[in-house]
Design an enzyme around this catalytic site. Structure first.
Site, PDB file in Angstrom:
ATOM      1  N   GLU A 139       0.810  -1.218   0.000  1.00  0.00           N
ATOM      2  CA  GLU A 139       0.000   0.000   0.000  1.00  0.00           C
ATOM      3  C   GLU A 139       0.846   1.271   0.000  1.00  0.00           C
ATOM      4  O   GLU A 139       0.489   2.268  -0.626  1.00  0.00           O
ATOM      5  CB  GLU A 139      -0.943   0.013   1.208  1.00  0.00           C
TER       6      GLU A 139
ATOM      7  N   ILE B  35      -5.952   1.301   3.839  1.00  0.00           N
ATOM      8  CA  ILE B  35      -5.368   2.627   3.625  1.00  0.00           C
ATOM      9  C   ILE B  35      -4.524   3.044   4.826  1.00  0.00           C
ATOM     10  O   ILE B  35      -3.625   3.865   4.710  1.00  0.00           O
ATOM     11  CB  ILE B  35      -6.467   3.686   3.324  1.00  0.00           C
TER      12      ILE B  35
ATOM     13  N   HIS C  39     -12.432  -5.332   7.460  1.00  0.00           N
ATOM     14  CA  HIS C  39     -12.948  -5.298   6.087  1.00  0.00           C
ATOM     15  C   HIS C  39     -14.280  -4.568   6.036  1.00  0.00           C
ATOM     16  O   HIS C  39     -15.106  -4.839   5.172  1.00  0.00           O
ATOM     17  CB  HIS C  39     -13.141  -6.716   5.532  1.00  0.00           C
TER      18      HIS C  39
HETATM   19  C1  LIG Z   1      -2.034  -4.660   3.994  1.00  0.00           C
HETATM   20  C2  LIG Z   1      -2.965  -5.588   3.304  1.00  0.00           C
HETATM   21  N1  LIG Z   1      -3.310  -5.348   2.023  1.00  0.00           N
HETATM   22  C3  LIG Z   1      -4.167  -6.161   1.388  1.00  0.00           C
HETATM   23  C4  LIG Z   1      -4.709  -7.237   2.017  1.00  0.00           C
HETATM   24  C5  LIG Z   1      -5.721  -8.117   1.292  1.00  0.00           C
HETATM   25  N2  LIG Z   1      -5.185  -9.462   1.167  1.00  0.00           N
HETATM   26  C6  LIG Z   1      -5.517 -10.432   2.038  1.00  0.00           C
HETATM   27  S1  LIG Z   1      -4.623 -11.812   1.816  1.00  0.00           S
HETATM   28  C7  LIG Z   1      -3.861 -11.152   0.449  1.00  0.00           C
HETATM   29  C8  LIG Z   1      -2.838 -11.952  -0.267  1.00  0.00           C
HETATM   30  C9  LIG Z   1      -1.766 -12.350   0.686  1.00  0.00           C
HETATM   31  O1  LIG Z   1      -0.819 -13.104   0.032  1.00  0.00           O
HETATM   32  P1  LIG Z   1       0.326 -13.817   0.841  1.00  0.00           P
HETATM   33  O2  LIG Z   1       1.001 -12.866   1.736  1.00  0.00           O
HETATM   34  O3  LIG Z   1       1.154 -14.534  -0.135  1.00  0.00           O
HETATM   35  O4  LIG Z   1      -0.485 -14.824   1.781  1.00  0.00           O
HETATM   36  P2  LIG Z   1      -1.439 -16.024   1.325  1.00  0.00           P
HETATM   37  O5  LIG Z   1      -2.836 -15.497   1.395  1.00  0.00           O
HETATM   38  O6  LIG Z   1      -1.042 -16.459  -0.019  1.00  0.00           O
HETATM   39  O7  LIG Z   1      -1.205 -17.061   2.351  1.00  0.00           O
HETATM   40  C10 LIG Z   1      -4.289  -9.855   0.218  1.00  0.00           C
HETATM   41  C11 LIG Z   1      -3.837  -9.015  -0.891  1.00  0.00           C
HETATM   42  C12 LIG Z   1      -4.328  -7.445   3.348  1.00  0.00           C
HETATM   43  N3  LIG Z   1      -4.819  -8.469   4.059  1.00  0.00           N
HETATM   44  N4  LIG Z   1      -3.465  -6.622   3.965  1.00  0.00           N
END
Ligand SMILES: Cc1ncc(C[n+]2csc(CCOP(=O)(O)OP(=O)(O)O)c2C)c(N)n1
Ligand SMILES: [Mg+2]
Lengths: 347, 324
Positions: free
Chosen positions: B60, B87, B127
């Site tokens: 972000e 944000i 969320h």
């Molecule tokens: C700061 C933030 N931005 C966006 C999200 C939305 N989000 C939730 S899980 C995810 C993907 C996470 O990927 P990874 O770190 O590889 O973990 P995985 O879910 O694959 O285990 C996103 C973009 C979030 N949780 N936190």
């Protein structure tokens, strides 16, 4: 300092040297089955409309979670994430509490304040994740800092996904932990996807563990579908940290075997990739290892499977008896009172 | 005129801006191949290519800071937060850099940050939030909270055109629930102009975002008893339409301020204070507020229902207000 790619585990002898007896092995196997069972049932409950909100699973990550969780000492702490149900199970959370959490019931660890895997039981040494990733890494670093200040032989574990590794929190946590040589293990669940984002759009080097060199500690990559290899590497890293050897970055390589959450059909993941990783399903893998090296018989395996089934059935029943939370209590729970400090952690 | 859902109107507006202005590009997590977590940009990467619809790492800070830098170099970035809640990770870049760059260096920062916000579907504490009031307190940022498909499209065009950093709060609970007529051609809805969403003379509800619909439901219910309440949709919080609010207050002499965000420090307090300063003599009842209680947004359905102001809560407050 290049990363070390961990060898798979071979014989029972090797495992015994790592401190695991047959009972331990079967316990890990059972934890993996319960982990998957909870998530499979959760998935069904979700589709039946019994779980509000969204639903995430860690299918494919059972070995990584159970392997690391099993290597933790009784007084170690950690901040597992949404793919790490196995850590909660290994630390001893009662499965009915998880179903209650999923369904927003009073009996869930967050008492309906939060949902899905956004939970943990501090009395088991685990602290609940927030959604914001990887915000728990600096927190885990702070836990390790507390141990260092107080000269305690305890270790903190901070989990993060390979996608969330892109955020500044990961860098700041690892840098500070490296500077102060804190007793922490950073566990990267590298399941190769961050929602729809492939690793090459998340980071430009081969391994997340490559970064460890920049923070002055060791990086290790382990096959996250091999529970015994994960255990061995986690154990090494944890004991090293306990003895004052500083942090380790342990990257567990797996594939996220389902969509990001239930709503996501993962159309963007190549079919061959799923097929390839399905062939090394962590549970199947461990089952055949146990057959080959620890004399797991069909009868014993069936017995374990049906005991897991019974556990989950009664867990589900118990969770269903837990009431929905009373809105009248909502506002009372925002600020802590002095007596709330009366926990094992604050003494 | 075609009927579009709120989310279609956002997509439509964004696509139109990207077609007419090469400087406009979208970046965020999963906005390209996946089309965004809510599918606002579905098909955009096929049309505009991977350099105008950029799948970023989970970053972000780099998204908002990066949008700022690209804007300083003459681009018109639209940055998507996957959820408005995230944000907070980019707070510094928005509040410290984007909001203050023009004040210090006379270099405008024309960025739009799209923020899927709001609760109503058990999204839990991370969320579901409506963090608009936190940013309303930061001079240099503009804040937009459309309530209808028409305004969603027109305000997005204005936001992209605006030479300042604009936070565009798109309410998730309106995405597929709210439909309305949306002109096919491009148009703008100017900032700082409230809209009378529902007419009435007996009292006025001042609100924005999803609560416009909650207020309207309550007002329609009250109309069965012969009481007609105006619903005034602010549409933008910074700037906000004081004149129209004060005019409605003077005309109806009774006002309820309603928001989905929590009560203490919510933007409703600012509106109430302004009414007290400017229209005290015109009031026939104390200014009332309905807002969420001062807690994180809870997950479990009965808790969330108690948290988010419901039409019944607004109705009850309006009955008290009218009877005062
Ligand atoms: C700061 C933030 N931005 C966006 C999200 C939305 N989000 C939730 S899980 C995810 C993907 C996470 O990927 P990874 O770190 O590889 O973990 P995985 O879910 O694959 O285990 C996103 C973009 C979030 N949780 N936190
Ligand atoms: Mg991942």
């Amino acid at each position: 300092m290049a990363v070390r790619e961990a060898e798979p585990v071979g014989s029972l002898q090797e495992v015994k040297e790592a401190g695991l007896d047959r009972e331990d092995l079967l316990g890990m196997y059972r934890a993996m089955l319960i982990t998957r069972g909870i998530e499979e049932r959760g998935h069904i409950l979700y589709k039946q409309g019994k779980i509000p909100g969204s639903f995430y699973t860690g299918r494919g990550n059972e070995a990584a979670a159970v392997g690391v969780g099993s290597a933790m000492g009784p007084n170690d702490v950690g901040t597992p994430l949404h793919r790490d149900m196995g850590v909660h199970i290994t630390r001893g959370v009662d499965p009915w509490r998880i179903f209650a959490q999923y369904m927003g019931r009073e009996g869930g660890p967050t008492r309906g304040r939060d949902g899905n895997v956004h939970m943990a039981m501090p009395e088991l040494g685990l602290h609940p994740m927030v959604s914001h990733l990887p915000a728990m890494l600096p927190v885990a670093t702070g836990m390790a800092l507390a141990f260092k200040i107080r000269n305690e032989k305890r270790v903190a574990l901070g989990w993060f996904g390979e996608g969330a590794a892109a955020r500044g929190d990961a860098h700041e946590a690892m840098n500070m932990a490296g500077v102060r040589q804190l007793p922490i293990v950073f566990v990267c669940d590298n399941n190769q996807w961050a929602y729809s984002t492939p690793t090459y759009l998340s980071f430009p080097v081969e391994h997340i563990a490559d970064r460890a060199a920049a923070y002055g500690f060791d990086g290790v990559v382990v096959d996250g579908t091999d529970v015994l290899a994960v255990y061995r590497e986690a154990k090494r890293a944890i004991e090293k940290a306990r003895e004052g050897g500083g942090p380790t970055l342990l990257e567990c390589l797996t594939l996220r075997m389902e969509g990001h959450a239930v709503h996501d059909d993962a159309f963007y993941v190549p079919k061959e990739m799923f097929e390839q990783w399905a062939a090394q399903d962590p549970i199947e893998r461990f089952r055949s290892w146990l057959r080959d090296h620890a004399e797991l018989t069909d009868e014993e395996d069936d017995e374990i499977a049906s005991s897991v089934k019974r556990t989950l059935n009664s867990a589900l029943e118990q969770a269903d008896e837990s009431p929905l939370p009373d809105p009248a209590g909502l506002e009372a729970g925002v600020y802590a009172a002095p007596e709330d400090l009366d926990t094992p952690h604050h003494k | 005129m075609p009927e579009l859902t709120y989310i279609q109107a956002i997509s439509d507006g964004l696509r139109q801006e990207m077609r007419r202005d090469q400087r406009v590009f979208l970046m965020g997590e999963d906005v390209g191949v996946y089309g965004g977590a809510f599918k606002v940009s579905l098909g955009f990467q096929e049309e505009f290519g991977p350099w105008r619809v950029i799948d970023t790492p989970l970053s972000e800070t780099a998204i908002v800071g990066g949008a700022t830098g690209a804007a300083l170099m003459g681009m018109r970035p639209v940055a998507e937060m996957q959820f408005a809640d995230f944000i907070s990770c980019a707070w510094d870049h928005l509040v410290t850099v984007a909001a203050k760059q023009f004040f210090r260096g006379r270099t405008p920062v024309p960025i739009v940050v799209r923020l899927p916000s709001g609760g109503g579907f058990s999204g839990g504490p991370f969320h579901s939030q409506n963090p608009e009031s936190s940013f309303a307190h930061i001079p240099g940022l503009k804040i937009v909270c459309p309530a209808t498909p028409h305004d969603a499209k027109g305000l997005l065009a204005s936001a992209i055109e605006d030479p300042n950093p604009v936070l565009y709060f798109e309410h998730k609970h309106l995405y597929r629930r709210i439909k309305g007529e949306v002109p096919e051609e491009r148009y703008t809805v100017p900032f700082g102009q409230a809209n009378v969403h529902r007419e009435g003379e007996d009292a006025v509800v001042v609100t924005w975002g999803a609560m416009v619909h909650t207020a309207t439901d309550a007002a329609d219910e009250l109309a069965k008893e012969g009481t007609e309440v105006e619903v005034l949709d602010l549409r933008t919080l910074i700037p906000w339409d004081r004149e129209k609010v004060l005019e409605s207050v003077r005309r109806t002499s009774k006002v309820l301020v309603l928001h989905e965000d929590t009560r203490t420090g919510g933007f409703g307090g600012e509106i109430a204070a302004t009414i007290a300063e400017e229209a005290f003599e015109d009031l026939d009842a104390p200014v009332m507020r309905v807002a969420a209680p001062d807690t994180p947004v809870p997950f479990s359905p009965p808790l969330e229902k108690a948290f988010i102001p419901q039409a019944e809560d607004v109705l009850q407050a309006l009955e008290e207000l009218v009877a005062y």
